[in-house]
Design a protein around this motif. Structure first.
Motif, PDB file in Angstrom:
ATOM      1  N   GLY A  74      49.921  32.703  37.736  1.00 12.82           N
ATOM      2  CA  GLY A  74      49.304  31.937  38.821  1.00 12.82           C
ATOM      3  C   GLY A  74      48.828  32.839  39.948  1.00 12.82           C
ATOM      4  N   SER A  75      49.661  33.841  40.248  1.00 14.16           N
ATOM      5  CA  SER A  75      49.262  34.781  41.297  1.00 14.16           C
ATOM      6  C   SER A  75      47.997  35.530  40.899  1.00 14.16           C
ATOM      7  N   LYS A  76      47.934  35.894  39.572  1.00 11.49           N
ATOM      8  CA  LYS A  76      46.746  36.609  39.104  1.00 11.49           C
ATOM      9  C   LYS A  76      45.499  35.711  39.213  1.00 11.49           C
ATOM     10  N   ALA A  77      45.644  34.431  38.849  1.00  8.25           N
ATOM     11  CA  ALA A  77      44.516  33.512  38.956  1.00  8.25           C
ATOM     12  C   ALA A  77      44.091  33.342  40.411  1.00  8.25           C
ATOM     13  N   ALA A  78      45.088  33.166  41.294  1.00  7.52           N
ATOM     14  CA  ALA A  78      44.770  33.035  42.720  1.00  7.52           C
ATOM     15  C   ALA A  78      44.099  34.295  43.252  1.00  7.52           C
ATOM     16  N   LEU A  79      44.571  35.460  42.768  1.00  8.62           N
ATOM     17  CA  LEU A  79      43.968  36.719  43.186  1.00  8.62           C
ATOM     18  C   LEU A  79      42.515  36.816  42.714  1.00  8.62           C
ATOM     19  N   ASP A  80      42.283  36.421  41.447  1.00 10.69           N
ATOM     20  CA  ASP A  80      40.909  36.465  40.928  1.00 10.69           C
ATOM     21  C   ASP A  80      39.997  35.515  41.704  1.00 10.69           C
ATOM     22  N   ALA A  81      40.522  34.299  41.994  1.00 14.00           N
ATOM     23  CA  ALA A  81      39.720  33.350  42.762  1.00 14.00           C
ATOM     24  C   ALA A  81      39.413  33.883  44.162  1.00 14.00           C
ATOM     25  N   ALA A  82      40.431  34.492  44.778  1.00 19.95           N
ATOM     26  CA  ALA A  82      40.218  35.056  46.111  1.00 19.95           C
ATOM     27  C   ALA A  82      39.223  36.208  46.063  1.00 19.95           C
ATOM     28  N   ASP A  83      39.317  37.019  44.999  1.00 22.86           N
ATOM     29  CA  ASP A  83      38.372  38.139  44.874  1.00 22.86           C
ATOM     30  C   ASP A  83      36.939  37.624  44.674  1.00 22.86           C
ATOM     31  N   ALA A  84      36.791  36.569  43.851  1.00 27.01           N
ATOM     32  CA  ALA A  84      35.462  35.988  43.641  1.00 27.01           C
ATOM     33  C   ALA A  84      34.918  35.403  44.943  1.00 27.01           C
ATOM     34  N   ALA A  85      35.800  34.706  45.677  1.00 31.15           N
ATOM     35  CA  ALA A  85      35.365  34.146  46.969  1.00 31.15           C
ATOM     36  C   ALA A  85      34.975  35.252  47.936  1.00 31.15           C
ATOM     37  N   ARG A  86      35.739  36.342  47.897  1.00 30.49           N
ATOM     38  CA  ARG A  86      35.411  37.472  48.778  1.00 30.49           C
ATOM     39  C   ARG A  86      34.064  38.074  48.397  1.00 30.49           C
ATOM     40  N   THR A  87      33.825  38.218  47.082  1.00 31.82           N
ATOM     41  CA  THR A  87      32.531  38.757  46.633  1.00 31.82           C
ATOM     42  C   THR A  87      31.382  37.839  47.062  1.00 31.82           C
ATOM     43  N   ALA A  88      31.591  36.523  46.897  1.00 35.04           N
ATOM     44  CA  ALA A  88      30.554  35.578  47.311  1.00 35.04           C
ATOM     45  C   ALA A  88      30.320  35.632  48.825  1.00 35.04           C
ATOM     46  N   ALA A  89      31.408  35.776  49.579  1.00 35.98           N
ATOM     47  CA  ALA A  89      31.278  35.857  51.034  1.00 35.98           C
ATOM     48  C   ALA A  89      30.521  37.118  51.437  1.00 35.98           C
ATOM     49  N   LEU A  90      30.832  38.228  50.770  1.00 31.18           N
ATOM     50  CA  LEU A  90      30.107  39.473  51.066  1.00 31.18           C
ATOM     51  C   LEU A  90      28.628  39.339  50.727  1.00 31.18           C
TER      52      LEU A  90
END
Length: 360
Positions: free
Chosen positions: A125-141
């Motif tokens: 779950g932590s890995k999934a949350a991390l991937d989602a956060a990373d994707a959101a960060r990439t989209a935000a950038l």
């Protein structure tokens, strides 16, 4: 005295010794003395240096004995270049900073995990949350980058708009000046007289015509009437600039031309026609207008005014002009030396006949 001189000479010779003079011996003595002093100072400095060297050697021996090196040569070989030493110091400082940050993070994690269950954490779950956060960060950038690009484009457009507004303002000022000039020339506001350029030019011409016409009108009206040009505004906002009014010498006041009687109006019109002929003649370089036609208007004249008009026309004829009148007045036929009669026929076309009478 000789003995004293001799004794003095012996004293000088003893003082001079092997030197040329006493002064040379004194200078040589000073050089020897100074050299002796320098030698003494050098010996003292050498003694101090020897003592310092012995102390330094003892310190080196003590330091080598306290180190991991066997002798001074081995310690000399272990020395680093200043650049390498600075690089190592920087790596050590970076390592210390990372170590301090890691320890602080470990402390924070320990505080966060206080009271947590002892079982394994949900890494999936932590890995999934991390991937989602990373994707959101990439989209935000990416959105931030697009926003910056949009801001730059909008800034460029704003500068272009400012330049365009400045150009439009300059063109608007020019257009306003041209429009104002065009409206003035066309007789529109701000032209308070409502007089267009053509009327303005014609008004200047009319003034000359009126001046020439007044010479005739003064004679025909026995000095009573004089025409004058007026540029007063017409009623109901109509165009102005070509108005005429009549100065009546009997009353001393100007009145509208419409207030003249029929005969007076004819005389004024005839005077204007003659004035126009004179102005045109002057403008044409002195070319003479040899023929003048007057169309009707004689039927409204009384006998005295008709005689006056005919005398004026006769004066023009005496100057060599050919004057023709078009009229239905029977009284004029007796005064015209040559006539062309136009008679209607029942068949339709008119018949022109020529007739002549004796000149009066």
């Amino acid at each position: 005295l000789a003995a004293t001189v001799e004794a003095t000479r012996r004293a000088v010779d003893d003082a001079r010794g092997d030197h040329v003079s006493v002064a040379d011996r004194v200078a040589e003595a000073k050089r020897v003395r100074d050299a002796a002093r320098r030698a003494h100072d050098a010996r003292a400095e050498a003694a101090r240096a020897a003592a310092s060297a012995a102390e330094s050697l003892a310190d080196v021996d003590d330091r080598i004995g306290a180190s991991a090196f066997a002798d001074a040569e081995e310690a000399r070989r272990a020395l680093l270049e200043p650049r390498e030493a600075e690089a190592l110091a920087e790596r050590i400082a970076t390592h210390d900073a990372q170590l301090a940050a890691t320890r602080a993070r470990l402390l924070d994690l320990e505080l966060e995990l206080a009271g947590a269950p002892e079982g394994p954490a949900d890494t999936v779950g932590s890995k999934a949350a991390l991937d989602a956060a990373d994707a959101a960060r990439t989209a935000a950038l990416r959105a931030e980058r697009d926003a910056h690009a949009l801001v730059e484009a909008l800034r460029d457009l704003a500068l272009q708009i400012d330049d365009s507004y400045a150009g439009i303002a300059a063109k608007a000022a020019d257009a306003e000046a041209v429009t104002r000039l065009a409206d003035t020339v066309a007789g529109r506001a701000p032209n308070t007289m409502k007089m267009d350029l053509e009327t303005f030019v014609l008004a200047a011409e009319l003034e000359e015509i009126v001046t020439a016409a007044n010479v005739r009108l003064a004679d025909m009206s026995s000095g009573r009437y004089r025409l004058q040009h007026t540029d007063a505004r017409a009623a109901r906002g109509a165009a102005s600039g070509l108005g005429l009014e009549v100065m009546d010498a009997y009353t001393g006041q100007a009145r509208p031309a419409q207030s003249l009687s029929g005969g007076e109006t004819f005389l004024a019109s005839l005077a204007l026609a003659l004035g126009l002929a004179e102005v045109v003649t002057a403008r044409a370089g002195g070319i003479r207008l040899d023929t003048l036609f007057v169309d009707e208007g004689f039927g409204s004249l009384d006998e005295e005014t008709l005689d006056l008009a005919m005398r004026t026309l006769d004066e023009l004829r005496q100057g060599g002009r050919t004057v023709g009148v078009i009229s239905h007045v029977a009284a004029m036929k007796e005064q015209l030396p040559a006539q062309l009669a136009v008679e209607a026929t029942p068949e339709g076309p008119s018949v022109i006949t020529q007739d002549a009478v004796a000149s009066v």
